[in-house]
Structures are given as C-alpha cells and as structure tokens.
Scaffold this motif. Structure first.
Motif, PDB file in Angstrom:
ATOM      1  N   PRO A  58      28.864 -26.411 -28.598  1.00 19.51           N
ATOM      2  CA  PRO A  58      29.284 -25.168 -29.258  1.00 19.51           C
ATOM      3  C   PRO A  58      30.309 -25.465 -30.355  1.00 19.51           C
ATOM      4  CG  PRO A  58      29.701 -25.076 -26.884  1.00 19.51           C
ATOM      5  CD  PRO A  58      29.181 -26.443 -27.198  1.00 19.51           C
ATOM      6  N   LEU A  59      30.061 -24.918 -31.538  1.00 22.90           N
ATOM      7  CA  LEU A  59      30.965 -25.123 -32.664  1.00 22.90           C
ATOM      8  C   LEU A  59      31.960 -23.968 -32.709  1.00 22.90           C
ATOM      9  CD1 LEU A  59      31.835 -26.588 -35.239  1.00 22.90           C
ATOM     10  CD2 LEU A  59      30.124 -25.248 -36.465  1.00 22.90           C
ATOM     11  N   ASN A  60      33.214 -24.270 -32.482  1.00 22.61           N
ATOM     12  CA  ASN A  60      34.272 -23.261 -32.586  1.00 22.61           C
ATOM     13  C   ASN A  60      34.906 -23.392 -33.964  1.00 22.61           C
ATOM     14  OD1 ASN A  60      34.121 -22.070 -29.973  1.00 22.61           O
ATOM     15  ND2 ASN A  60      35.040 -23.927 -29.148  1.00 22.61           N
ATOM     16  N   LEU A  61      34.625 -22.417 -34.812  1.00 23.99           N
ATOM     17  CA  LEU A  61      35.152 -22.445 -36.172  1.00 23.99           C
ATOM     18  C   LEU A  61      36.670 -22.424 -36.166  1.00 23.99           C
ATOM     19  CD1 LEU A  61      32.851 -19.857 -37.994  1.00 23.99           C
ATOM     20  CD2 LEU A  61      32.720 -22.348 -38.091  1.00 23.99           C
ATOM     21  N   GLU A  62      37.240 -23.180 -37.088  1.00 25.86           N
ATOM     22  CA  GLU A  62      38.688 -23.114 -37.306  1.00 25.86           C
ATOM     23  C   GLU A  62      39.011 -21.745 -37.895  1.00 25.86           C
ATOM     24  OE1 GLU A  62      41.105 -25.751 -37.186  1.00 25.86           O
ATOM     25  OE2 GLU A  62      39.627 -26.979 -36.134  1.00 25.86           O
ATOM     26  N   MET A  63      40.237 -21.305 -37.717  1.00 31.29           N
ATOM     27  CA  MET A  63      40.655 -20.034 -38.318  1.00 31.29           C
ATOM     28  C   MET A  63      40.490 -20.119 -39.828  1.00 31.29           C
ATOM     29  SD  MET A  63      41.446 -17.794 -36.090  1.00 31.29           S
ATOM     30  CE  MET A  63      42.125 -16.598 -37.198  1.00 31.29           C
ATOM     31  N   VAL A  64      40.071 -19.028 -40.420  1.00 31.30           N
ATOM     32  CA  VAL A  64      39.902 -18.953 -41.861  1.00 31.30           C
ATOM     33  C   VAL A  64      41.104 -18.221 -42.446  1.00 31.30           C
ATOM     34  CG1 VAL A  64      38.489 -18.004 -43.728  1.00 31.30           C
ATOM     35  CG2 VAL A  64      37.389 -18.946 -41.691  1.00 31.30           C
ATOM     36  N   ASP A  65      41.725 -18.796 -43.458  1.00 28.39           N
ATOM     37  CA  ASP A  65      42.841 -18.155 -44.141  1.00 28.39           C
ATOM     38  C   ASP A  65      42.257 -17.253 -45.230  1.00 28.39           C
ATOM     39  OD1 ASP A  65      45.092 -17.377 -45.542  1.00 28.39           O
ATOM     40  OD2 ASP A  65      45.941 -19.393 -45.673  1.00 28.39           O
ATOM     41  N   PHE A  66      42.008 -16.000 -44.875  1.00 31.07           N
ATOM     42  CA  PHE A  66      41.374 -15.081 -45.803  1.00 31.07           C
ATOM     43  C   PHE A  66      42.265 -14.756 -46.998  1.00 31.07           C
ATOM     44  CE2 PHE A  66      38.908 -14.376 -41.922  1.00 31.07           C
ATOM     45  CZ  PHE A  66      37.629 -14.537 -42.426  1.00 31.07           C
ATOM     46  N   MET A  67      43.581 -14.847 -46.815  1.00 31.76           N
ATOM     47  CA  MET A  67      44.478 -14.606 -47.939  1.00 31.76           C
ATOM     48  C   MET A  67      44.331 -15.723 -48.977  1.00 31.76           C
ATOM     49  SD  MET A  67      48.581 -13.939 -48.131  1.00 31.76           S
ATOM     50  CE  MET A  67      48.443 -12.386 -47.278  1.00 31.76           C
TER      51      MET A  67
ATOM     52  N   ILE B 110      29.537 -15.848 -32.383  1.00 28.18           N
ATOM     53  CA  ILE B 110      28.124 -15.983 -32.734  1.00 28.18           C
ATOM     54  C   ILE B 110      27.806 -17.430 -33.126  1.00 28.18           C
ATOM     55  CG2 ILE B 110      26.356 -15.317 -34.420  1.00 28.18           C
ATOM     56  CD1 ILE B 110      27.779 -12.508 -34.447  1.00 28.18           C
ATOM     57  N   VAL B 111      28.646 -18.029 -33.963  1.00 25.17           N
ATOM     58  CA  VAL B 111      28.431 -19.414 -34.386  1.00 25.17           C
ATOM     59  C   VAL B 111      28.451 -20.345 -33.177  1.00 25.17           C
ATOM     60  CG1 VAL B 111      29.414 -21.345 -35.708  1.00 25.17           C
ATOM     61  CG2 VAL B 111      29.264 -19.062 -36.734  1.00 25.17           C
ATOM     62  N   SER B 112      29.378 -20.135 -32.286  1.00 22.78           N
ATOM     63  CA  SER B 112      29.475 -20.955 -31.082  1.00 22.78           C
ATOM     64  C   SER B 112      28.223 -20.819 -30.219  1.00 22.78           C
ATOM     65  CB  SER B 112      30.714 -20.555 -30.282  1.00 22.78           C
ATOM     66  OG  SER B 112      30.782 -21.280 -29.077  1.00 22.78           O
ATOM     67  N   ASP B 113      27.789 -19.595 -29.990  1.00 24.85           N
ATOM     68  CA  ASP B 113      26.604 -19.357 -29.148  1.00 24.85           C
ATOM     69  C   ASP B 113      25.338 -19.928 -29.777  1.00 24.85           C
ATOM     70  OD1 ASP B 113      28.209 -18.074 -27.314  1.00 24.85           O
ATOM     71  OD2 ASP B 113      27.509 -16.050 -27.808  1.00 24.85           O
ATOM     72  N   VAL B 114      25.153 -19.716 -31.082  1.00 23.11           N
ATOM     73  CA  VAL B 114      23.924 -20.171 -31.743  1.00 23.11           C
ATOM     74  C   VAL B 114      23.867 -21.702 -31.784  1.00 23.11           C
ATOM     75  CG1 VAL B 114      22.667 -20.212 -33.946  1.00 23.11           C
ATOM     76  CG2 VAL B 114      23.553 -18.054 -33.050  1.00 23.11           C
ATOM     77  N   THR B 115      24.976 -22.357 -32.083  1.00 15.67           N
ATOM     78  CA  THR B 115      24.945 -23.822 -32.112  1.00 15.67           C
ATOM     79  C   THR B 115      24.706 -24.379 -30.709  1.00 15.67           C
ATOM     80  OG1 THR B 115      27.377 -23.909 -32.040  1.00 15.67           O
ATOM     81  CG2 THR B 115      26.324 -24.114 -34.203  1.00 15.67           C
ATOM     82  N   ARG B 116      25.294 -23.770 -29.712  1.00 11.78           N
ATOM     83  CA  ARG B 116      25.063 -24.207 -28.321  1.00 11.78           C
ATOM     84  C   ARG B 116      23.602 -23.991 -27.927  1.00 11.78           C
ATOM     85  NH1 ARG B 116      27.404 -20.322 -25.059  1.00 11.78           N
ATOM     86  NH2 ARG B 116      25.334 -19.416 -25.126  1.00 11.78           N
TER      87      ARG B 116
END
Length: 164
Positions: free
Chosen positions: A135-144, A123-129
């Motif tokens: 297109p912004l490809n978010l880095e992986m988030v370390d949820f832990m 979604i972030v990639s599509d909306v920024t594009r």
C-alpha cells in the motif's frame, strides 16, 4: 449620569463557513505494468507524484466544485521499467460562505483540497494494495506551496507589457 449607549467593540467579520456537501471519484485508472509485461530481477520502486487542482463555481449560491488530480507513477530504479501508473481525479462539492472575494481563490485551492486529501490518500493506498503492490501512503501535500508555485508559473507566462 449620561444617556449614552455603551460602545460596542469593533465588529468581528462573519465567521467563515465551509461544509463538504459531497465527494466523488470522477476518474480512476490503474495500469499494472508489472503483471502485464513482467519484470525480472530486483524490483526497487521509485515513486513520483504529480498534483493538479481545479475549482469552479456551481450554479447554487456559495457552492464550488474542487477537483484534485493525482498522477502516481512507479518505475523500477534499476532498469527504469514502469511498474504502475495510477491516475485519480477526486472531487468535492463545497459550500463556502464569508470568505472575502480576494481570498476566495486561494481558499478554494488550498483549504478545500486539504479536506479531501485524507480520502485521496486512502484510495491510493487501497488501489495500490489491491493491484499487488505494498500500500502506497502518500506523503502530505503542501497545497499552499503548490498554489504559490502555480501563481508564480502563471506570472512568468504572462507577456510583459511595454508602454510606448
């Protein structure tokens, strides 16, 4: 021969069951400052991402609603002018069984967001594009790590009790 029944190996705990019952965008906004105000000169984006999580029990047995909140802000590195601001609240309804009570909270705030993250990233990639940016490809988030930081922050907020 003895009449003993064979011993069974120690019983295994029931296997954890997790199923995504549904996913949804609860809120989405994208403010494109570059188009509204215009930025002159070189544009070198500096992107900051903030993540917040929320989980709550639903009325149905073993069902939980998980909300991931992403705030993505991009400013121009040279003059700090804002380029865009995106806020996304993306949720999932999960059916979770056989997770011990003491492990349920971290499970809901680590494993469930991990399952939702690829959809958030898209979604972030599509909306920024679609907003006129690469297109912004978010880095992986370390949820832990995010979960541990929140637990540590809450522990520091608690007033220290003194015994008289």
């Amino acid at each position: 021969m003895t009449d003993e029944t064979p011993q069974t190996p120690t019983e295994q705990p029931p296997q954890v069951k997790m199923q995504i019952l549904g996913q949804f965008i609860r809120d989405l906004s994208f403010e494109n400052y570059l188009v509204r105000k215009g930025v002159t000169g070189d544009v070198t984006p500096d992107v900051q991402v903030q993540v917040a999580l929320d989980a709550k029990k639903r009325q149905a047995d073993h069902q939980f609603e998980i909300i991931t909140k992403f705030t993505v802000r991009s400013d121009n590195k040279t003059d700090k002018a804002p380029l865009f601001l995106m806020e996304l609240e993306y949720g999932g309804i999960f059916h979770v069984e056989n997770v011990p009570d003491e492990q349920l909270h971290p499970f809901l705030l680590i494993e469930c967001p991990r399952m939702l993250f690829p959809f958030v990233r898209r979604i972030v990639s599509d909306v920024t594009r679609d907003g006129g940016f690469p297109p912004l490809n978010l880095e992986m988030v370390d949820f832990m790590a995010l979960y541990r930081q929140e637990i540590a922050r809450r522990a520091q907020e608690k007033p220290t009790e003194t015994v008289n």
